[in-house]
Design a protein around this motif. Structure first.
Motif, PDB file in Angstrom:
ATOM      1  N   VAL A 151      -5.584   2.788  23.425  1.00 30.86           N
ATOM      2  CA  VAL A 151      -5.854   3.168  24.317  1.00 30.86           C
ATOM      3  C   VAL A 151      -4.834   2.450  25.124  1.00 30.86           C
ATOM      4  CG1 VAL A 151      -8.268   1.751  25.609  1.00 30.86           C
ATOM      5  CG2 VAL A 151      -8.816   2.179  23.807  1.00 30.86           C
ATOM      6  N   SER A 152      -4.592   2.368  26.412  1.00 32.02           N
ATOM      7  CA  SER A 152      -3.349   2.606  27.322  1.00 32.02           C
ATOM      8  C   SER A 152      -4.058   1.618  29.154  1.00 32.02           C
ATOM      9  CB  SER A 152      -2.167   3.420  28.047  1.00 32.02           C
ATOM     10  OG  SER A 152      -3.472   4.339  28.145  1.00 32.02           O
ATOM     11  N   VAL A 153      -3.663   0.745  29.382  1.00 30.39           N
ATOM     12  CA  VAL A 153      -4.418   0.397  30.047  1.00 30.39           C
ATOM     13  C   VAL A 153      -3.171   0.015  31.215  1.00 30.39           C
ATOM     14  CG1 VAL A 153      -5.687  -2.220  31.525  1.00 30.39           C
ATOM     15  CG2 VAL A 153      -6.279  -1.584  28.950  1.00 30.39           C
ATOM     16  N   GLU A 154      -3.346   0.307  32.629  1.00 25.06           N
ATOM     17  CA  GLU A 154      -2.898  -0.122  34.063  1.00 25.06           C
ATOM     18  C   GLU A 154      -3.618  -1.122  34.806  1.00 25.06           C
ATOM     19  OE1 GLU A 154      -1.389   2.897  36.898  1.00 25.06           O
ATOM     20  OE2 GLU A 154      -0.244   2.971  34.833  1.00 25.06           O
ATOM     21  N   VAL A 155      -2.978  -2.273  35.231  1.00 20.97           N
ATOM     22  CA  VAL A 155      -3.397  -2.604  36.429  1.00 20.97           C
ATOM     23  C   VAL A 155      -2.452  -3.107  37.249  1.00 20.97           C
ATOM     24  CG1 VAL A 155      -4.670  -4.970  36.663  1.00 20.97           C
ATOM     25  CG2 VAL A 155      -4.647  -4.634  34.617  1.00 20.97           C
ATOM     26  N   LYS A 156      -3.048  -3.047  38.786  1.00 20.61           N
ATOM     27  CA  LYS A 156      -2.651  -3.654  39.679  1.00 20.61           C
ATOM     28  C   LYS A 156      -2.906  -3.809  40.748  1.00 20.61           C
ATOM     29  CE  LYS A 156      -0.284   1.509  39.830  1.00 20.61           C
ATOM     30  NZ  LYS A 156      -0.058   3.194  40.593  1.00 20.61           N
ATOM     31  N   TRP A 157      -2.364  -4.387  41.108  1.00 18.57           N
ATOM     32  CA  TRP A 157      -3.225  -6.114  42.004  1.00 18.57           C
ATOM     33  C   TRP A 157      -2.211  -6.010  43.247  1.00 18.57           C
ATOM     34  CZ3 TRP A 157      -0.859  -7.150  37.751  1.00 18.57           C
ATOM     35  CH2 TRP A 157      -0.030  -8.505  37.711  1.00 18.57           C
ATOM     36  N   ASP A 158      -2.780  -6.057  44.315  1.00 21.12           N
ATOM     37  CA  ASP A 158      -1.580  -6.440  45.183  1.00 21.12           C
ATOM     38  C   ASP A 158       0.126  -5.801  45.000  1.00 21.12           C
ATOM     39  OD1 ASP A 158      -3.677  -7.158  47.053  1.00 21.12           O
ATOM     40  OD2 ASP A 158      -2.548  -9.648  46.565  1.00 21.12           O
ATOM     41  N   ASP A 159       1.310  -6.766  45.186  1.00 22.43           N
ATOM     42  CA  ASP A 159       1.968  -5.472  45.199  1.00 22.43           C
ATOM     43  C   ASP A 159       2.380  -5.669  43.407  1.00 22.43           C
ATOM     44  OD1 ASP A 159       2.154  -4.931  47.775  1.00 22.43           O
ATOM     45  OD2 ASP A 159       2.942  -6.978  48.254  1.00 22.43           O
ATOM     46  N   ASN A 160       2.052  -6.459  42.318  1.00 16.00           N
ATOM     47  CA  ASN A 160       2.155  -6.707  41.410  1.00 16.00           C
ATOM     48  C   ASN A 160       1.117  -5.377  40.311  1.00 16.00           C
ATOM     49  OD1 ASN A 160       3.063  -9.511  41.111  1.00 16.00           O
ATOM     50  ND2 ASN A 160       1.241  -9.426  42.337  1.00 16.00           N
ATOM     51  N   GLU A 161       2.261  -5.160  39.568  1.00 15.78           N
ATOM     52  CA  GLU A 161       1.750  -3.906  38.070  1.00 15.78           C
ATOM     53  C   GLU A 161       1.588  -4.691  37.003  1.00 15.78           C
ATOM     54  OE1 GLU A 161       3.228   0.859  37.321  1.00 15.78           O
ATOM     55  OE2 GLU A 161       2.866  -0.302  39.529  1.00 15.78           O
ATOM     56  N   GLU A 162       1.554  -3.824  36.175  1.00 11.43           N
ATOM     57  CA  GLU A 162       1.395  -4.579  34.412  1.00 11.43           C
ATOM     58  C   GLU A 162       0.443  -3.480  33.342  1.00 11.43           C
ATOM     59  OE1 GLU A 162       1.355  -8.630  31.775  1.00 11.43           O
ATOM     60  OE2 GLU A 162      -0.543  -8.025  33.110  1.00 11.43           O
ATOM     61  N   SER A 163       1.204  -2.480  32.395  1.00 10.03           N
ATOM     62  CA  SER A 163       0.992  -1.908  31.599  1.00 10.03           C
ATOM     63  C   SER A 163       0.711  -2.425  30.139  1.00 10.03           C
ATOM     64  CB  SER A 163       1.210  -0.419  31.879  1.00 10.03           C
ATOM     65  OG  SER A 163       1.825   0.000  32.946  1.00 10.03           O
ATOM     66  N   PHE A 164      -0.161  -1.729  29.627  1.00  8.29           N
ATOM     67  CA  PHE A 164       0.124  -2.586  28.002  1.00  8.29           C
ATOM     68  C   PHE A 164      -1.509  -1.765  27.534  1.00  8.29           C
ATOM     69  CE2 PHE A 164      -2.826  -5.875  30.610  1.00  8.29           C
ATOM     70  CZ  PHE A 164      -4.017  -5.531  29.796  1.00  8.29           C
ATOM     71  N   GLU A 165      -1.061  -2.178  25.927  1.00  5.06           N
ATOM     72  CA  GLU A 165      -2.490  -1.271  24.414  1.00  5.06           C
ATOM     73  C   GLU A 165      -3.193  -1.466  24.822  1.00  5.06           C
ATOM     74  OE1 GLU A 165      -0.169   1.627  22.122  1.00  5.06           O
ATOM     75  OE2 GLU A 165       0.438   2.577  23.685  1.00  5.06           O
TER      76      GLU A 165
ATOM     77  N   GLU B 148      -3.272  -7.589  25.323  1.00  9.47           N
ATOM     78  CA  GLU B 148      -2.897  -8.219  26.654  1.00  9.47           C
ATOM     79  C   GLU B 148      -1.735  -7.764  27.302  1.00  9.47           C
ATOM     80  OE1 GLU B 148      -2.125 -12.661  26.036  1.00  9.47           O
ATOM     81  OE2 GLU B 148      -2.791 -11.783  23.682  1.00  9.47           O
ATOM     82  N   GLY B 149      -0.785  -8.092  28.438  1.00 10.05           N
ATOM     83  CA  GLY B 149      -0.177  -8.178  28.758  1.00 10.05           C
ATOM     84  C   GLY B 149       0.827  -9.683  29.119  1.00 10.05           C
ATOM     85  N   GLN B 150       1.562 -10.258  29.984  1.00 10.32           N
ATOM     86  CA  GLN B 150       2.109 -11.433  30.803  1.00 10.32           C
ATOM     87  C   GLN B 150       0.593 -11.700  31.440  1.00 10.32           C
ATOM     88  OE1 GLN B 150       5.920 -10.994  32.512  1.00 10.32           O
ATOM     89  NE2 GLN B 150       5.595 -12.926  32.747  1.00 10.32           N
ATOM     90  N   TYR B 151      -0.162 -10.836  31.988  1.00  8.18           N
ATOM     91  CA  TYR B 151      -1.248 -11.848  33.262  1.00  8.18           C
ATOM     92  C   TYR B 151      -2.347 -10.683  32.680  1.00  8.18           C
ATOM     93  CZ  TYR B 151       3.883 -12.393  35.888  1.00  8.18           C
ATOM     94  OH  TYR B 151       4.608 -12.254  36.553  1.00  8.18           O
ATOM     95  N   TRP B 152      -2.627  -9.884  31.808  1.00  8.05           N
ATOM     96  CA  TRP B 152      -3.882  -9.804  32.159  1.00  8.05           C
ATOM     97  C   TRP B 152      -4.362  -9.616  30.587  1.00  8.05           C
ATOM     98  CZ3 TRP B 152      -6.782  -9.672  36.068  1.00  8.05           C
ATOM     99  CH2 TRP B 152      -6.626  -9.392  37.433  1.00  8.05           C
ATOM    100  N   GLU B 153      -5.656  -9.942  29.899  1.00  2.91           N
ATOM    101  CA  GLU B 153      -5.725  -9.266  28.279  1.00  2.91           C
ATOM    102  C   GLU B 153      -7.400  -8.574  28.693  1.00  2.91           C
ATOM    103  OE1 GLU B 153      -6.464 -13.239  26.844  1.00  2.91           O
ATOM    104  OE2 GLU B 153      -7.752 -13.829  27.814  1.00  2.91           O
ATOM    105  N   ALA B 154      -7.521  -7.102  27.716  1.00  6.45           N
ATOM    106  CA  ALA B 154      -8.085  -6.862  28.294  1.00  6.45           C
ATOM    107  C   ALA B 154      -9.198  -6.657  27.044  1.00  6.45           C
ATOM    108  CB  ALA B 154      -8.027  -5.407  28.405  1.00  6.45           C
TER     109      ALA B 154
END
Length: 147
Positions: free
Chosen positions: A128-142, A33-39
């Motif tokens: 496993v690396s994850v990259e999420v972009k939503w509108d003007d936001n971005e977050e990456s985590f492993e 997980e990151g600050q905003y998303w989990e996978a």
């Protein structure tokens, strides 16, 4: 004596026609997980190694994955989202991605993608690396292997 010879011939014939097959199953679950998303990534694969009667080695494999991305905040925070892009990378060559555009208010916090195929098999020690972009936001985590 005839029975013994017949039995030996029959046994030899069966041995020559049968395959020496080794099947290896793989089943992994990665989470992070990151600050905003989990996978979560669930991965299953099967490798088949075979030696035929002519001592010829063959190899085949099949795999499938289920990737789930979940927003950690309240749904109303996502309601105005217009675009979501995410990808997960399995080392240098594998992975998956998805891109969604929303004309209506977003009504879910969970997004999934599935896939599979043949070819190389993912191992449990892969990053496993994850990259999420939503509108003007971005977050990456492993993601890490769930023990």
């Amino acid at each position: 004596m005839k029975r013994l010879i017949l039995l030996l011939l029959f046994t030899g014939l069966i041995s020559a026609c049968s395959n020496n097959e080794e099947i290896t199953e793989h089943s992994y679950q990665f989470i992070g997980e990151g600050q905003y998303w989990e996978a979560e990534l669930k991965y299953e694969a099967e490798e088949i190694r075979e030696i035929d009667a002519n001592n010829v080695n063959t190899y085949s494999s099949e795999d499938e994955y289920n990737f789930k991305l979940t927003y950690k905040g309240d749904l109303d925070e996502l309601a105005s989202m217009k675009k979501l892009d995410y990808e997960f990378k399995l080392g240098p060559t594998g992975g998956g991605s998805s891109s969604e555009t929303f004309d209506e208010p977003v009504s879910v916090k969970e997004f999934t993608s599935r896939g599979g195929g043949t070819g190389s098999i993912m191992r449990e020690d892969i990053v496993v690396s994850v990259e999420v972009k939503w509108d003007d936001n971005e977050e990456s985590f492993e993601l890490a292997l769930k023990e």
